[in-house]
Write a protein that holds these residues in place. Structure first.
Motif, PDB file in Angstrom:
ATOM      1  N   GLU A  13      15.306   6.861  -7.576  1.00  0.00           N
ATOM      2  CA  GLU A  13      16.257   6.324  -8.562  1.00  0.00           C
ATOM      3  C   GLU A  13      16.269   4.806  -8.625  1.00  0.00           C
ATOM      4  O   GLU A  13      16.722   4.227  -9.610  1.00  0.00           O
ATOM      5  N   ASN A  14      15.828   4.143  -7.551  1.00  0.00           N
ATOM      6  CA  ASN A  14      15.822   2.670  -7.550  1.00  0.00           C
ATOM      7  C   ASN A  14      14.560   2.082  -8.164  1.00  0.00           C
ATOM      8  O   ASN A  14      14.396   0.868  -8.191  1.00  0.00           O
ATOM      9  N   SER A  15      13.700   2.935  -8.642  1.00  0.00           N
ATOM     10  CA  SER A  15      12.392   2.467  -9.098  1.00  0.00           C
ATOM     11  C   SER A  15      12.462   1.729 -10.428  1.00  0.00           C
ATOM     12  O   SER A  15      13.009   2.225 -11.412  1.00  0.00           O
ATOM     13  N   ALA A  77       3.674   2.728 -13.016  1.00  0.00           N
ATOM     14  CA  ALA A  77       2.779   2.304 -11.929  1.00  0.00           C
ATOM     15  C   ALA A  77       3.455   1.223 -11.092  1.00  0.00           C
ATOM     16  O   ALA A  77       4.294   0.474 -11.590  1.00  0.00           O
ATOM     17  N   THR A  78       3.058   1.158  -9.831  1.00  0.00           N
ATOM     18  CA  THR A  78       3.658   0.168  -8.930  1.00  0.00           C
ATOM     19  C   THR A  78       2.553  -0.607  -8.230  1.00  0.00           C
ATOM     20  O   THR A  78       1.423  -0.133  -8.142  1.00  0.00           O
ATOM     21  N   MET A  79       2.897  -1.773  -7.725  1.00  0.00           N
ATOM     22  CA  MET A  79       1.956  -2.448  -6.832  1.00  0.00           C
ATOM     23  C   MET A  79       2.376  -2.180  -5.399  1.00  0.00           C
ATOM     24  O   MET A  79       3.455  -2.577  -4.967  1.00  0.00           O
ATOM     25  N   ASN A  81       0.706  -2.756  -1.647  1.00  0.00           N
ATOM     26  CA  ASN A  81      -0.415  -3.344  -0.905  1.00  0.00           C
ATOM     27  C   ASN A  81      -1.531  -3.792  -1.842  1.00  0.00           C
ATOM     28  O   ASN A  81      -2.683  -3.477  -1.655  1.00  0.00           O
ATOM     29  N   PHE A  82      -1.081  -4.490  -2.874  1.00  0.00           N
ATOM     30  CA  PHE A  82      -1.940  -5.183  -3.837  1.00  0.00           C
ATOM     31  C   PHE A  82      -2.645  -4.291  -4.842  1.00  0.00           C
ATOM     32  O   PHE A  82      -3.403  -4.772  -5.682  1.00  0.00           O
ATOM     33  N   THR A  83      -2.410  -2.988  -4.760  1.00  0.00           N
ATOM     34  CA  THR A  83      -3.026  -2.122  -5.768  1.00  0.00           C
ATOM     35  C   THR A  83      -2.051  -1.001  -6.141  1.00  0.00           C
ATOM     36  O   THR A  83      -0.857  -1.102  -5.842  1.00  0.00           O
ATOM     37  N   GLU A 170      16.511 -12.453  -9.673  1.00  0.00           N
ATOM     38  CA  GLU A 170      15.130 -12.407 -10.171  1.00  0.00           C
ATOM     39  C   GLU A 170      14.799 -10.995 -10.664  1.00  0.00           C
ATOM     40  O   GLU A 170      14.157 -10.815 -11.700  1.00  0.00           O
ATOM     41  N   ARG A 171      15.259 -10.005  -9.905  1.00  0.00           N
ATOM     42  CA  ARG A 171      14.986  -8.614 -10.292  1.00  0.00           C
ATOM     43  C   ARG A 171      15.654  -8.291 -11.637  1.00  0.00           C
ATOM     44  O   ARG A 171      15.033  -7.742 -12.551  1.00  0.00           O
ATOM     45  N   GLU A 172      16.928  -8.702 -11.723  1.00  0.00           N
ATOM     46  CA  GLU A 172      17.680  -8.462 -12.967  1.00  0.00           C
ATOM     47  C   GLU A 172      16.985  -9.112 -14.159  1.00  0.00           C
ATOM     48  O   GLU A 172      16.792  -8.495 -15.205  1.00  0.00           O
TER      49      GLU A 172
HETATM   50  C1  FMN Z   1       4.873   0.175   0.564  1.00  0.00           C
HETATM   51  C2  FMN Z   1       5.101  -0.982  -0.361  1.00  0.00           C
HETATM   52  C3  FMN Z   1       4.104  -1.924  -0.526  1.00  0.00           C
HETATM   53  C4  FMN Z   1       4.299  -2.989  -1.394  1.00  0.00           C
HETATM   54  N1  FMN Z   1       3.296  -3.891  -1.571  1.00  0.00           N
HETATM   55  C5  FMN Z   1       3.462  -4.922  -2.444  1.00  0.00           C
HETATM   56  C6  FMN Z   1       2.418  -5.862  -2.668  1.00  0.00           C
HETATM   57  O1  FMN Z   1       1.336  -5.789  -2.119  1.00  0.00           O
HETATM   58  N2  FMN Z   1       2.649  -6.853  -3.550  1.00  0.00           N
HETATM   59  C7  FMN Z   1       3.834  -6.975  -4.222  1.00  0.00           C
HETATM   60  O2  FMN Z   1       3.977  -7.884  -5.012  1.00  0.00           O
HETATM   61  N3  FMN Z   1       4.835  -6.088  -4.019  1.00  0.00           N
HETATM   62  C8  FMN Z   1       4.665  -5.084  -3.163  1.00  0.00           C
HETATM   63  N4  FMN Z   1       5.672  -4.168  -2.966  1.00  0.00           N
HETATM   64  C9  FMN Z   1       6.894  -4.283  -3.785  1.00  0.00           C
HETATM   65  C10 FMN Z   1       6.795  -3.379  -5.000  1.00  0.00           C
HETATM   66  O3  FMN Z   1       5.709  -3.703  -5.822  1.00  0.00           O
HETATM   67  C11 FMN Z   1       8.082  -3.480  -5.785  1.00  0.00           C
HETATM   68  O4  FMN Z   1       9.145  -3.053  -4.961  1.00  0.00           O
HETATM   69  C12 FMN Z   1       8.062  -2.664  -7.065  1.00  0.00           C
HETATM   70  O5  FMN Z   1       9.338  -2.742  -7.628  1.00  0.00           O
HETATM   71  C13 FMN Z   1       7.699  -1.213  -6.784  1.00  0.00           C
HETATM   72  O6  FMN Z   1       7.855  -0.432  -7.948  1.00  0.00           O
HETATM   73  P1  FMN Z   1       9.094   0.582  -8.100  1.00  0.00           P
HETATM   74  O7  FMN Z   1      10.338  -0.286  -8.190  1.00  0.00           O
HETATM   75  O8  FMN Z   1       8.825   1.317  -9.347  1.00  0.00           O
HETATM   76  O9  FMN Z   1       9.123   1.438  -6.870  1.00  0.00           O
HETATM   77  C14 FMN Z   1       5.522  -3.114  -2.094  1.00  0.00           C
HETATM   78  C15 FMN Z   1       6.514  -2.142  -1.913  1.00  0.00           C
HETATM   79  C16 FMN Z   1       6.318  -1.089  -1.056  1.00  0.00           C
HETATM   80  C17 FMN Z   1       7.393  -0.054  -0.896  1.00  0.00           C
END
Ligand code: FMN
Length: 192
Positions: A13-15, A77-79, A81-83, A170-172
């Motif tokens: 839910e926090n995504s 999609a999320t980042m 660990n850089f991917t 910043e998030r907001e």
């Molecule tokens: C396991 C993990 C690894 C992450 N690695 C990175 C990263 O390499 N670079 C970055 O900028 N943010 C990183 N983050 C932060 C996420 O990109 C950030 O929280 C983003 O909001 C994740 O998407 P979500 O809110 O949809 O879950 C990481 C977060 C987690 C939980």
């Protein structure tokens, strides 16, 4: 319209990416109330790491079939660990299939999935834009563009919220900016 909606964030839910992918799907559905929407939560129901026998499973074929049947794909999609997340990678491993979504020709690889619209809602904790010190570490947007281009999707639409880990304000701000970009895509008729 056949929409395939995917989410791949582990934060529920926090995504941020889940909120943004849902906002994009809402806009698409508003524009076409008869749209057929198929949803896949790649974290709730993950694909296994790909193995050679794994290519042939019904689960893999279903994922590929769903992708081929969709004309519009929305990817949360999320980042990490850089991917991208490992869950999204496992899905892509079912979708990049020689002879189905690309093929090799005398002139090099050719994408076969052109004509699909793809939206990517990408969330990043840090700042990776052009001219930022971290730009070279950005392998999420870059990787997704590479694989989508490879299968023939030349112009995926990215909605990026970044700097999300830099603080509440910043998030907001980043989320508001991303929501404004989504609104602008439709207001300015950038979506066809
Ligand atoms: C396991 C993990 C690894 C992450 N690695 C990175 C990263 O390499 N670079 C970055 O900028 N943010 C990183 N983050 C932060 C996420 O990109 C950030 O929280 C983003 O909001 C994740 O998407 P979500 O809110 O949809 O879950 C990481 C977060 C987690 C939980």
């Amino acid at each position: 319209m056949n929409i395939l909606h995917l989410d791949s964030s582990i934060t529920g839910e926090n995504s941020a990416s889940r909120a943004l992918s849902a906002a994009i799907v809402r806009k698409l559905a508003d524009a076409d109330p008869s749209a057929d929407i198929r949803y896949r939560d790649l974290v709730e129901a993950p694909f296994d790491h790909l193995t050679l026998p794994g290519y042939a499973t019904g689960q893999s074929q279903e994922a590929l079939g769903e992708f081929l049947a969709a004309d519009t794909i929305v990817i949360g999609a999320t980042m990490y660990n850089f991917t991208i997340s490992t869950q999204l990678k496992a899905w892509l491993d079912r979708v990049l299939v020689a002879g189905q979504t690309f093929r090799y020709t005398e002139n090099g690889p050719q994408g076969l999935a052109g004509g699909k619209r793809v939206f990517v809602a990408l969330a990043r904790g840090g700042l990776y834009g052009e001219d930022t010190p971290l730009r070279e570490l950005e392998h999420a947007e870059r990787y997704l563009r590479t694989v989508l281009n490879f299968i023939g999707i030349a112009d995926p639409v990215f909605v990026i919220a970044e700097g999300l880990a830099l603080g509440e304000m910043e998030r907001e701000g980043a989320m508001q900016l991303a929501q404004r970009r989504i609104a602008a895509l439709w207001q300015d008729n950038l979506v066809h």
